[in-house]
Design an enzyme around this catalytic site. Structure first.
Site, PDB file in Angstrom:
ATOM      1  CE1 TYR A 101      -7.497  -6.614   3.394  1.00  0.00           C
ATOM      2  CE2 TYR A 101      -6.709  -8.435   4.739  1.00  0.00           C
ATOM      3  CZ  TYR A 101      -6.565  -7.605   3.645  1.00  0.00           C
ATOM      4  OH  TYR A 101      -5.495  -7.767   2.789  1.00  0.00           O
ATOM      5  CE1 TYR A 113      -3.618  -2.584   0.745  1.00  0.00           C
ATOM      6  CE2 TYR A 113      -2.146  -3.330   2.486  1.00  0.00           C
ATOM      7  CZ  TYR A 113      -3.249  -3.525   1.687  1.00  0.00           C
ATOM      8  OH  TYR A 113      -3.984  -4.665   1.830  1.00  0.00           O
TER       9      TYR A 113
HETATM   10  C1  LIG Z   1      -4.481 -11.156   6.311  1.00  0.00           C
HETATM   11  C2  LIG Z   1      -5.851 -11.654   6.112  1.00  0.00           C
HETATM   12  C3  LIG Z   1      -6.256 -12.214   4.886  1.00  0.00           C
HETATM   13  C4  LIG Z   1      -5.346 -12.279   3.689  1.00  0.00           C
HETATM   14  O1  LIG Z   1      -4.235 -13.097   3.893  1.00  0.00           O
HETATM   15  P1  LIG Z   1      -2.926 -12.895   2.974  1.00  0.00           P
HETATM   16  O2  LIG Z   1      -2.030 -14.001   3.414  1.00  0.00           O
HETATM   17  O3  LIG Z   1      -2.400 -11.528   3.272  1.00  0.00           O
HETATM   18  O4  LIG Z   1      -3.355 -13.028   1.568  1.00  0.00           O
HETATM   19  C5  LIG Z   1      -7.553 -12.683   4.779  1.00  0.00           C
HETATM   20  N1  LIG Z   1      -8.415 -12.602   5.821  1.00  0.00           N
HETATM   21  C6  LIG Z   1      -8.054 -12.089   7.007  1.00  0.00           C
HETATM   22  C7  LIG Z   1      -9.037 -12.057   8.128  1.00  0.00           C
HETATM   23  C8  LIG Z   1      -6.765 -11.586   7.194  1.00  0.00           C
HETATM   24  O5  LIG Z   1      -6.429 -11.027   8.356  1.00  0.00           O
END
Ligand SMILES: *Cc1c(COP(=O)(O)O)cnc(C)c1O
Length: 429
Positions: free
Chosen positions: A145, A18
């Site tokens: 997220y 980012y």
């Molecule tokens: C970090 C995260 C992801 C994505 O994982 P990456 O390994 O960064 O692709 C998905 N869901 C949640 C809840 C996360 O904290």
């Protein structure tokens, strides 16, 4: 090459998460780490408050994790998973089945959290195709997220993940107001109204509900009431909609339970795990589902799950993950996380009376300060480094997710740095 040259090269050529390529935020060069200490290029030491984004739960350079990886590397570091299997994958999956709810028994290994979310969404859609139903929409929470790939982004908070930017490209899904009732608040059934309304309204289109259990992480660090999650399960059962639980951040003890869904005593139809799965050593994630869902997918017209990453089931990562779970099974983490939680309650919670602070939220080894103003990340980060700690805030959130092995005096140092940082107006925009 001098450090200065290296840093100039990094700034000019290497993208960090980012960031702008024209005017990137300052980066620090870490050359080693041990337990909860990060070592900078110039020899300065920082106490780590982040666990490298929820992942290094047992601290850095852990002898048992190192040994698991080095022993495996001398046998085979990678082999394709198509038509081939290997002992680390089999041992890890046996272990996962041992620690997960008994209904979850079909495991898809993949290379990152975002990919495991993509796979979970494919599983849900393919399940309904197997039932001869065309259900392709998802219901998720605002402030959620789930990763940065496109399908994952389509179920992230629409503002945080800038849906406007991808408008023509992103599949459109449905979003529920984020729960307001906190973990320790007495449950208010009104908090569930919006979810109840939307699931009823879209029941015929929905393949699944997808959410983070109890703690919404990177979308806003919100900690919600276990009754909410319990009702989500009941409503999904009632309307016969699948429930995908994303434990990528919360799994493996972070919230005080081995999995956060245990606060509500529920089980998902599909589970995503990642981040701390390998104790923060190598990337690995997994999507796990029930026999019924796996069979339905496999009996649909396509007959197989349409996914297969090149580095699927990487043996080094599987070996690390197995040892990570072995370490957790010694049970130490329970006391460690409780100890962190009580120290956060004693020393971080009192900050809630400060005029800069909206709220302080704590659960397990997670401590969050929400401020009124947006933080100046570069300035406050500089301040933290000067005070010997590594804390990486975002937006208006300063949070701690330290390794479980952190000592009391180290955690004190992190909390004290936060207290001091709030005093300087220059840390806010
Ligand atoms: C970090 C995260 C992801 C994505 O994982 P990456 O390994 O960064 O692709 C998905 N869901 C949640 C809840 C996360 O904290």
């Amino acid at each position: 090459m001098s450090i200065k040259n290296d840093m100039q090269f990094d700034r000019k050529h290497i993208w960090h998460p980012y960031t702008s390529m024209i005017n990137p935020l300052f980066c620090y060069q870490i050359i080693a780490a041990e337990n909860c200490t990060l070592i900078l290029q110039d020899g300065r030491q920082l106490i780590d408050g982040m666990s490298s984004w929820w992942s290094a739960i047992h601290g850095y350079n852990h002898p048992r994790l190192n040994k698991a990886i080095t022993e495996q590397i001398s046998k085979i570091s990678h082999i394709m998973f198509g038509g081939i299997t290997h002992p680390p994958a089999i041992s890890l999956c046996r272990k996962l089945i041992e620690i997960l709810p008994t209904s979850l028994e079909c495991i898809f290994l993949c290379d990152s959290g975002s990919v495991s979310v993509e796979v979970s969404m494919k599983m849900a859609i393919q399940y309904w195709l197997g039932c001869n139903k065309n259900r392709q929409k998802f219901l998720s929470l605002k402030y959620g997220y789930h990763g940065d790939t496109f399908a994952a982004m389509s179920v992230c908070d629409p503002n945080n993940s800038m849906h406007k930017l991808w408008k023509k490209y992103l599949p459109e899904n449905y979003f529920v107001e984020s729960p307001k009732c906190g973990f320790y608040d007495s449950w208010d059934i009104k908090d569930f109204d919006n979810f109840a309304y939307l699931i009823e309204r879209y029941k015929n289109e929905l393949a699944a509900v997808i959410l983070e259990p109890i703690v919404q992480g990177a979308g806003g660090m919100r900690i919600y009431n276990p009754c909410y999650l319990k009702l989500v399960r009941e409503y999904c059962d009632y309307y016969e909609i699948l429930l995908i639980i994303d434990e990528i951040a919360t799994g493996f003890g972070r919230t005080g339970k081995l999995f956060a869904m245990q606060h509500s005593n529920i089980e998902p139809d599909i589970l995503c795990i990642g981040k701390s799965l390998t104790g923060g050593t190598i990337t690995l994630a997994a999507t796990i589902t029930t026999r019924e869902i796996a069979n339905t997918i496999s009996s649909g017209s396509v007959e197989c799950l349409m996914h297969g990453p090149t580095f699927m089931g990487n043996p080094l990562a599987c070996a690390a993950a197995l040892e990570n779970i072995n370490i957790l099974q010694s049970g130490q983490w329970i006391k460690q996380v409780k100890n962190i939680e009580s120290q956060l309650f004693d020393k971080l919670l009192p900050l809630r009376i400060l005029k800069q602070v909206v709220d302080v939220r704590i659960l397990g080894a997670i401590g969050v300060i929400e401020t009124y103003k947006i933080l100046n990340i570069e300035k406050i980060q500089q301040f933290f480094v000067k005070h010997g700690v590594w804390i990486r805030p975002f937006n208006n959130l300063i949070y701690l997710t330290p390794p479980y092995i952190i000592q009391n005096d180290e955690l004190d140092k992190l909390i004290n740095a936060i207290i001091l940082s709030l005093e300087c107006p220059c840390h806010f925009i």
